[in-house]
Design a protein around this motif. Structure first.
Motif, PDB file in Angstrom:
ATOM      1  N   VAL A   5      -0.841   4.395 -15.491  1.00 32.48           N
ATOM      2  CA  VAL A   5      -0.260   2.806 -14.602  1.00 32.48           C
ATOM      3  C   VAL A   5      -0.684   2.615 -13.667  1.00 32.48           C
ATOM      4  O   VAL A   5      -0.733   1.058 -12.778  1.00 32.48           O
ATOM      5  N   ALA A   6      -1.612   3.457 -13.588  1.00 25.87           N
ATOM      6  CA  ALA A   6      -2.670   2.923 -12.035  1.00 25.87           C
ATOM      7  C   ALA A   6      -1.798   1.497 -11.422  1.00 25.87           C
ATOM      8  O   ALA A   6      -2.254   0.825 -10.043  1.00 25.87           O
ATOM      9  N   ARG A   7      -4.041   1.075 -12.256  1.00 27.74           N
ATOM     10  CA  ARG A   7      -3.761  -0.799 -12.512  1.00 27.74           C
ATOM     11  C   ARG A   7      -2.695  -1.578 -12.256  1.00 27.74           C
ATOM     12  O   ARG A   7      -2.866  -2.936 -11.303  1.00 27.74           O
ATOM     13  N   ARG A   8      -1.497  -1.510 -12.651  1.00 31.71           N
ATOM     14  CA  ARG A   8      -0.368  -2.127 -12.941  1.00 31.71           C
ATOM     15  C   ARG A   8       0.553  -1.714 -11.334  1.00 31.71           C
ATOM     16  O   ARG A   8       1.603  -2.249 -11.686  1.00 31.71           O
ATOM     17  N   TYR A   9       0.241  -0.752 -11.200  1.00 31.00           N
ATOM     18  CA  TYR A   9       1.082   0.160 -10.420  1.00 31.00           C
ATOM     19  C   TYR A   9       1.986  -1.044  -8.900  1.00 31.00           C
ATOM     20  O   TYR A   9       3.230  -1.156  -9.574  1.00 31.00           O
ATOM     21  N   ASP A  10       1.154  -2.154  -8.075  1.00 25.68           N
ATOM     22  CA  ASP A  10       1.489  -2.389  -7.049  1.00 25.68           C
ATOM     23  C   ASP A  10       2.256  -3.390  -7.735  1.00 25.68           C
ATOM     24  O   ASP A  10       3.904  -3.629  -7.076  1.00 25.68           O
ATOM     25  N   PHE A  11       1.846  -4.354  -8.794  1.00 22.82           N
ATOM     26  CA  PHE A  11       2.127  -5.305  -9.215  1.00 22.82           C
ATOM     27  C   PHE A  11       4.186  -4.571 -10.343  1.00 22.82           C
ATOM     28  O   PHE A  11       4.945  -5.438  -9.699  1.00 22.82           O
ATOM     29  N   ALA A  12       4.322  -3.747 -10.491  1.00 22.32           N
ATOM     30  CA  ALA A  12       5.345  -3.032 -10.777  1.00 22.32           C
ATOM     31  C   ALA A  12       6.137  -2.666 -10.428  1.00 22.32           C
ATOM     32  O   ALA A  12       7.641  -3.352  -9.958  1.00 22.32           O
ATOM     33  N   ASN A  13       6.147  -1.686  -9.104  1.00 24.05           N
ATOM     34  CA  ASN A  13       6.743  -2.006  -7.938  1.00 24.05           C
ATOM     35  C   ASN A  13       7.443  -3.158  -7.201  1.00 24.05           C
ATOM     36  O   ASN A  13       8.591  -3.411  -7.128  1.00 24.05           O
ATOM     37  N   LEU A  14       6.910  -3.966  -7.114  1.00 24.73           N
ATOM     38  CA  LEU A  14       7.323  -5.445  -6.910  1.00 24.73           C
ATOM     39  C   LEU A  14       7.822  -5.980  -7.887  1.00 24.73           C
ATOM     40  O   LEU A  14       9.880  -6.371  -6.901  1.00 24.73           O
ATOM     41  N   LEU A  15       7.945  -5.775  -8.477  1.00 23.38           N
ATOM     42  CA  LEU A  15       8.633  -6.652  -9.801  1.00 23.38           C
ATOM     43  C   LEU A  15      10.170  -5.687  -9.949  1.00 23.38           C
ATOM     44  O   LEU A  15      11.293  -6.126  -9.723  1.00 23.38           O
ATOM     45  N   LEU A  16      10.044  -4.323 -10.031  1.00 24.47           N
ATOM     46  CA  LEU A  16      10.921  -3.679 -10.430  1.00 24.47           C
ATOM     47  C   LEU A  16      11.584  -3.836  -9.437  1.00 24.47           C
ATOM     48  O   LEU A  16      13.457  -3.181  -9.095  1.00 24.47           O
ATOM     49  N   SER A  17      11.525  -3.377  -8.385  1.00 19.97           N
ATOM     50  CA  SER A  17      12.434  -3.872  -6.624  1.00 19.97           C
ATOM     51  C   SER A  17      12.967  -4.949  -6.339  1.00 19.97           C
ATOM     52  O   SER A  17      13.571  -4.968  -5.607  1.00 19.97           O
ATOM     53  N   GLY A  18      12.545  -6.172  -7.328  1.00 24.05           N
ATOM     54  CA  GLY A  18      12.940  -6.927  -6.649  1.00 24.05           C
ATOM     55  C   GLY A  18      12.191  -7.405  -5.769  1.00 24.05           C
ATOM     56  O   GLY A  18      12.587  -8.232  -4.959  1.00 24.05           O
ATOM     57  N   GLY A  19      11.320  -7.263  -5.322  1.00 23.16           N
ATOM     58  CA  GLY A  19      10.218  -7.964  -4.095  1.00 23.16           C
ATOM     59  C   GLY A  19      10.581  -7.023  -2.770  1.00 23.16           C
ATOM     60  O   GLY A  19       9.869  -6.882  -1.561  1.00 23.16           O
ATOM     61  N   PHE A  20      11.370  -5.715  -2.841  1.00 21.47           N
ATOM     62  CA  PHE A  20      12.321  -4.706  -1.935  1.00 21.47           C
ATOM     63  C   PHE A  20      10.997  -4.319  -2.021  1.00 21.47           C
ATOM     64  O   PHE A  20      11.073  -3.520  -0.349  1.00 21.47           O
ATOM     65  N   SER A  21      10.415  -3.675  -2.340  1.00 19.64           N
ATOM     66  CA  SER A  21       9.021  -2.712  -2.075  1.00 19.64           C
ATOM     67  C   SER A  21       8.077  -2.588   0.056  1.00 19.64           C
ATOM     68  O   SER A  21       8.451  -2.330   0.094  1.00 19.64           O
ATOM     69  N   LYS A  22       7.834  -3.879  -0.425  1.00 19.45           N
ATOM     70  CA  LYS A  22       7.941  -4.895   0.604  1.00 19.45           C
ATOM     71  C   LYS A  22       8.351  -4.272   1.992  1.00 19.45           C
ATOM     72  O   LYS A  22       7.332  -3.684   2.907  1.00 19.45           O
TER      73      LYS A  22
END
Ligand SMILES: C[S@@+](CC[C@H](N)C(=O)[O-])C[C@H]1O[C@@H](n2cnc3c(N)ncnc32)[C@H](O)[C@@H]1O
Length: 266
Positions: A5-22
């Motif tokens: 999942v490495a290449r899409r990891y950051d995008f998926a994180n942001l999406l699945l956390s509803g933007g909260f990951s940042k």
């Protein structure tokens, strides 16, 4: 799994956390930078040869601290474990520079080379003259390639939940910290009771479907949901930190307790 999942990891994180990951990463970096600011020594200010850095606290504290030196005059050592694509390491670099520790040495360690490759690409794009550039290396958190008592600060985000042997991983963090050093751990937790049925439904039913659409990999995110549900709540994890040897273990629970940020002092 992380390599897949490495290449899409950051995008998926942001999406699945509803933007909260940042936001959560920023909170973790703030916690670590606050501890880093406390480990400098204004008494060294007249002897340090490190050029002054024009950020935040620098005007009112010693140059050694301003440049990210410890009370012993050595550069502040910071290790970001299970660093992945380096999100926490880069957030730390910014926070440390802004709070007067621009001379800090930040090492990001992970055992997944494809994740590290992304982190290194990102590091190459840093051109800001006063930002510490993190160094990334291969390393297993259960057998850290770091000497005993070598780090002032250790951070780890969404890593301990994946350890094969959590007690051993926590003992390793304890081992590499200097006395008085601190570990700052961001991890998913068990949210407020009223939220749990909705949250677990999201984890088990919705998240794998959204993740499959975003990354093409459903099973990795089925694992994510299952591992989050199985992870101890914040008080229980704090007890594990104390059992690993830490003198104090405290935590905050942002966003209704979906995540917890732990601080443990050696
Ligand atoms: C969910 S990602 C988190 C990455 C990053 N910390 C972040 O905040 O985005 C988990 C990372 O932990 C790494 N990891 C899991 N167990 C590890 C271990 N025992 N040693 C080193 N890295 C590990 C994985 O390779 C993966 O990159």
């Amino acid at each position: 799994m992380f390599a897949r999942v490495a290449r899409r990891y950051d995008f998926a994180n942001l999406l699945l956390s509803g933007g909260f990951s940042k936001h959560w990463t920023a909170r973790l970096a703030d916690s670590a930078a606050k501890s880093a600011a406390g480990s400098g020594s204004p008494a060294l200010s007249t002897t340090s040869a490190v050029p002054p850095v024009h950020h935040g606290r620098c005007a009112t504290t010693g140059a050694a601290e301003a440049a990210g030196a410890t009370a012993a005059g050595a550069p502040l050592s910071v290790a970001d474990l299970a660093t992945g694509s380096g999100d926490v390491a880069f957030a730390l670099a910014e926070r440390l520079a802004a709070t007067g520790s621009a001379g800090a040495r930040i090492t990001g360690l992970d055992f997944c080379e494809p994740m590290l490759a992304i982190a290194r690409e990102r590091a190459q794009s840093i051109s800001h003259p006063t930002l510490p550039v993190p160094h990334f290396a291969l390393g297993d958190c259960l057998d850290l390639p770091l000497p005993d008592a070598s780090q002032d600060i250790v951070t780890i985000a969404y890593g301990v939940r994946n350890f094969q042997d959590r007690a051993r991983g926590l003992r390793e963090i304890f081992r590499v910290l200097k006395p008085g050093g601190s570990a700052h751990i961001l991890e998913f937790s068990q949210p407020r009771r009223w939220l749990r049925p909705f949250y677990y439904f999201y984890l088990r039913a919705l998240l794998p479907l959204i993740a499959r659409a975003a990354t093409g990999d459903k099973s990795a995110y089925q694992y994510l949901g299952a591992s989050i549900s199985a992870f101890p709540d914040a008080p229980a994890f704090a007890a594990e930190l104390r059992a690993a040897g830490f003198a104090t273990a405290t935590f905050t629970r942002p966003t209704l307790g979906i995540v917890a940020i732990h601080k443990a002092v050696k």
